[in-house]
Motif scaffolding. Sequence first.
Motif, short mmCIF file in Angstrom:
data_model
loop_
_atom_site.label_atom_id
_atom_site.label_comp_id
_atom_site.label_asym_id
_atom_site.label_seq_id
_atom_site.Cartn_x
_atom_site.Cartn_y
_atom_site.Cartn_z
N LEU A 322 0.83 -1.21 0.00
CA LEU A 322 0.00 0.00 0.00
C LEU A 322 0.86 1.26 0.00
O LEU A 322 0.54 2.23 -0.70
N VAL A 323 1.96 1.24 0.78
CA VAL A 323 2.85 2.42 0.79
C VAL A 323 3.42 2.61 -0.62
O VAL A 323 3.49 3.74 -1.13
N THR A 324 3.84 1.50 -1.24
CA THR A 324 4.39 1.59 -2.60
C THR A 324 3.37 2.23 -3.54
O THR A 324 3.69 3.15 -4.30
N ARG A 325 2.14 1.77 -3.43
CA ARG A 325 1.09 2.31 -4.31
C ARG A 325 0.82 3.78 -4.01
O ARG A 325 0.73 4.61 -4.90
N ASP A 326 0.71 4.11 -2.70
CA ASP A 326 0.27 5.45 -2.31
C ASP A 326 1.35 6.52 -2.48
O ASP A 326 1.06 7.65 -2.88
N ALA A 327 2.59 6.17 -2.07
CA ALA A 327 3.56 7.23 -1.77
C ALA A 327 4.66 7.40 -2.81
O ALA A 327 5.48 8.31 -2.69
N THR A 328 4.68 6.56 -3.86
CA THR A 328 5.78 6.63 -4.83
C THR A 328 5.89 8.04 -5.43
O THR A 328 6.97 8.65 -5.45
N LEU A 329 4.75 8.57 -5.87
CA LEU A 329 4.78 9.88 -6.54
C LEU A 329 5.17 10.99 -5.56
O LEU A 329 5.98 11.87 -5.88
N LEU A 330 4.62 10.91 -4.35
CA LEU A 330 4.91 11.94 -3.34
C LEU A 330 6.40 11.98 -3.01
O LEU A 330 7.01 13.06 -2.92
N ILE A 331 7.01 10.80 -2.84
CA ILE A 331 8.43 10.75 -2.50
C ILE A 331 9.27 11.24 -3.68
O ILE A 331 10.29 11.90 -3.51
N PRO A 351 13.42 -13.90 8.11
CA PRO A 351 14.58 -13.56 7.28
C PRO A 351 14.19 -12.93 5.94
O PRO A 351 15.04 -12.39 5.25
N GLU A 352 12.88 -12.99 5.60
CA GLU A 352 12.46 -12.41 4.31
C GLU A 352 12.25 -10.89 4.39
O GLU A 352 12.14 -10.22 3.36
N THR A 353 12.19 -10.36 5.61
CA THR A 353 11.85 -8.94 5.75
C THR A 353 12.82 -8.02 4.99
O THR A 353 12.37 -7.13 4.26
N PRO A 354 14.17 -8.19 5.13
CA PRO A 354 15.05 -7.26 4.40
C PRO A 354 14.79 -7.27 2.90
O PRO A 354 14.76 -6.20 2.27
N ALA A 355 14.57 -8.46 2.33
CA ALA A 355 14.34 -8.53 0.88
C ALA A 355 13.03 -7.84 0.50
O ALA A 355 12.94 -7.16 -0.53
N ARG A 356 12.03 -8.00 1.35
CA ARG A 356 10.74 -7.36 1.06
C ARG A 356 10.89 -5.84 1.06
O ARG A 356 10.32 -5.14 0.22
N LEU A 357 11.65 -5.34 2.03
CA LEU A 357 11.84 -3.88 2.11
C LEU A 357 12.67 -3.38 0.93
O LEU A 357 12.40 -2.32 0.36
N GLU A 358 13.66 -4.19 0.56
CA GLU A 358 14.49 -3.83 -0.59
C GLU A 358 13.62 -3.76 -1.85
O GLU A 358 13.75 -2.84 -2.67
N GLY A 359 12.72 -4.74 -1.98
CA GLY A 359 11.80 -4.77 -3.12
C GLY A 359 10.94 -3.53 -3.16
O GLY A 359 10.65 -2.96 -4.22
N MET A 360 10.53 -3.07 -1.98
CA MET A 360 9.69 -1.88 -1.89
C MET A 360 10.45 -0.65 -2.41
O MET A 360 9.92 0.15 -3.18
N LEU A 361 11.73 -0.54 -1.99
CA LEU A 361 12.54 0.59 -2.45
C LEU A 361 12.67 0.62 -3.96
O LEU A 361 12.52 1.66 -4.60
N ALA A 362 12.94 -0.59 -4.50
CA ALA A 362 13.12 -0.69 -5.95
C ALA A 362 11.83 -0.26 -6.65
O ALA A 362 11.86 0.54 -7.60
N ALA A 363 10.69 -0.77 -6.14
CA ALA A 363 9.41 -0.45 -6.78
C ALA A 363 9.10 1.04 -6.67
O ALA A 363 8.48 1.63 -7.56
N MET A 364 9.53 1.67 -5.57
CA MET A 364 9.21 3.10 -5.38
C MET A 364 10.27 4.00 -6.00
O MET A 364 10.10 5.21 -6.07
#
Length: 508
Positions: A322-331, A351-364
């Motif tokens: 949801l953050v990826t969807r909502d905030a990409t443009l704002l950031i 152990p999957e959390t770091p990769a998930r967060l990394e994926g979020m950064l890439a998407a945003m």
Amino acid sequence: MTWLAGRQVQVQHLNALATDIGRRSSETRHEVIRALSEVQNTRGSASASAPITTASCSESALARMRNVVATKPMLKGMGYLADGALQCTTMTNLTQRQPLGEPERIDSTGMKSWSNVSLPSLPGTTFNLNAQGSYVVFIAPSVVLDILPKTSPVSFAQISFPSESVIRSHGVFEPAWARRFQQGETHFVDKDILVVAVRTEKESDVIFASMPVTWWQTLSAGPARSAISLSFLIGALLALLSWIAIRRYFSLSTQIKIALKRDEFYLLYQPVMDLRTLRCVGAEALIRWKRRDGKPIGPSEFIPVAETSNLIVDITQKVIELVTRDATLLIKNHPELHIAINVSAADLNSPETPARLEGMLAAMDALPENIVIEATERGFMTPEQATDVLLTVRAQGFKVAIDDFGTGNSSLSYLATYKLDFLKIDRMFVQSIATTEPTRQVTMHIIEMAHSLNLQMIAEGVETVEQRDILRAAGVQFAQGWVFGKPMSIQAFAAFVAANPGISPAPV
Ligand code: C2E
Ligand code: CA
Ligand code: CA
């Protein structure tokens, strides 16, 4: 009645009973977890300022513990623990402190357990105890199994794997059954006893239900047939009643699962302000759930259920999406802003959390500094794996904040260990700051300590201009709360940022 003689029916009957016992066990566990968390979160202002051992056994502290227990039918009482000894209980006055000895078990969340503890002033009664930090919950050893009629031929045992320790039992249990279960057998006959094993919601615990094969056969033959069928029916009826009572609770975790699929969750964003410039520097993402029937359910109600039913990692994943969807443009338009997301202990153990967060950064297409990870003290306290995940996340460049500081079992060691970025001063402390309450002193100490550790602070729940100004004068750098803005939609937050140029820094 010949249909009753079938093995399949017998297995189903045991299965249903074991499942029910498993549910009661989980319900008890949920009540224990909620009681321990509520009592920590409602520690009043007086107790926060006085020496903890005396204040935590004061009349008002005991009254608070009684209130917490009053709404939890599976629990008998609570007590306060210091230096490995019970200091006081809600059920009876202790004439002297009672050492508990080493706990029999410590689970992965750090919960300690003792069984069959008796109190000198309550002879003949024993309790099972669970403790986290300084509080202990008392449970009657029979509580989970007390739906069984006294004459029931069915035996039960709740076994915790991999240690194979017996959490509670009634009747026979053979250790060999645990080994057969581990080899994949969920029902089997051992020396003319039919055994059925059912995993509970807490994956490590298994309920074994067993009964003699021959007992069942007498149902279709002996003269006592009608009497036995009646006791069976009463047993089944009792099981049904308890099932109805706990269905409500369990349905919430089921509803969460469905809501995740149906996209019923969304986020609101609460502005975080720089107190020196009164400029908005970011927002905390706060989850909301609106059911299809339009009824909103608050995070304080469903997050604890999600945390105890292994759903929280899925919720965090939803928040990330949801953050990826909502905030990409704002950031993209405001790369100086950050978005804070709340993570739970289970996320810090995955152990999957770091990769998930990394994926979020890439998407945003954002920088790690654009994201703040908010973890509560409870999350920090779970050992090894949480340490790994936190250190990885820090190494990735994400900012980390410790949330609700001072409301749990504070251990200052992790403040230094993890080199955190922010300490969030809980609303409870902020509320005291413009009063003459003794908690005010505690708040001031927290602020001083954060300064000496070079930690930046975010004050939560700032509701008045007076609170804002006192915090600012004390050198607290950031704040959020209704005085600046309530949690709002991403569109409203974008407008808030645009309309909030801040003020020039003034000397404090
Ligand atoms: P929290 O992280 O401490 O969030 C702050 C809570 O205080 C929010 O309640 C917010 O709406 C409320 N609040 C903010 N400013 C004020 C104020 O000035 N006065 C008062 N009285 N309240 C204020 P909310 O949104 O109901 O969230 C409650 C808790 O639920 C959060 O506490 C957090 O622990 C949890 N939560 C919320 N969203 C998430 C999420 O996405 N993931 C996880 N794991 N937990 C979440
Ligand atoms: Ca938070
Ligand atoms: Ca908080």
